[in-house]
Design a protein around this motif. Structure first.
Motif: not given
Length: 63
Positions: A40-47
């Motif tokens: 998201x928006x160039x950032x890796x996230x755990x959802x």
């Protein structure tokens, strides 16, 4: 049937396959209680998979 029509049919089948694969991935992640890893928006996230829509539609360009 021309090449253009064949390519469109093939593209449509590929997109349908991607949509089905996404749906199965979300279901699997929910069953395993495992986070979805997204960018998201160039950032890796755990959802949490329960926050993810169960389906997605890929944009299909005309032509």
């Amino acid at each position: 049937m021309g090449t253009k029509e064949q390519l469109k049919e093939e593209r449509d089948r590929i997109v349908k396959g991607l949509e089905e694969t996404y749906k199965k991935l979300v279901e699997y992640k929910k069953q395993k209680k495992s986070p979805m890893i997204v960018v998201r928006n160039g950032k890796i996230e755990a959802v949490d998979p329960h926050e993810i829509l169960p389906t997605t539609l890929y944009k299909r360009s005309a032509g």
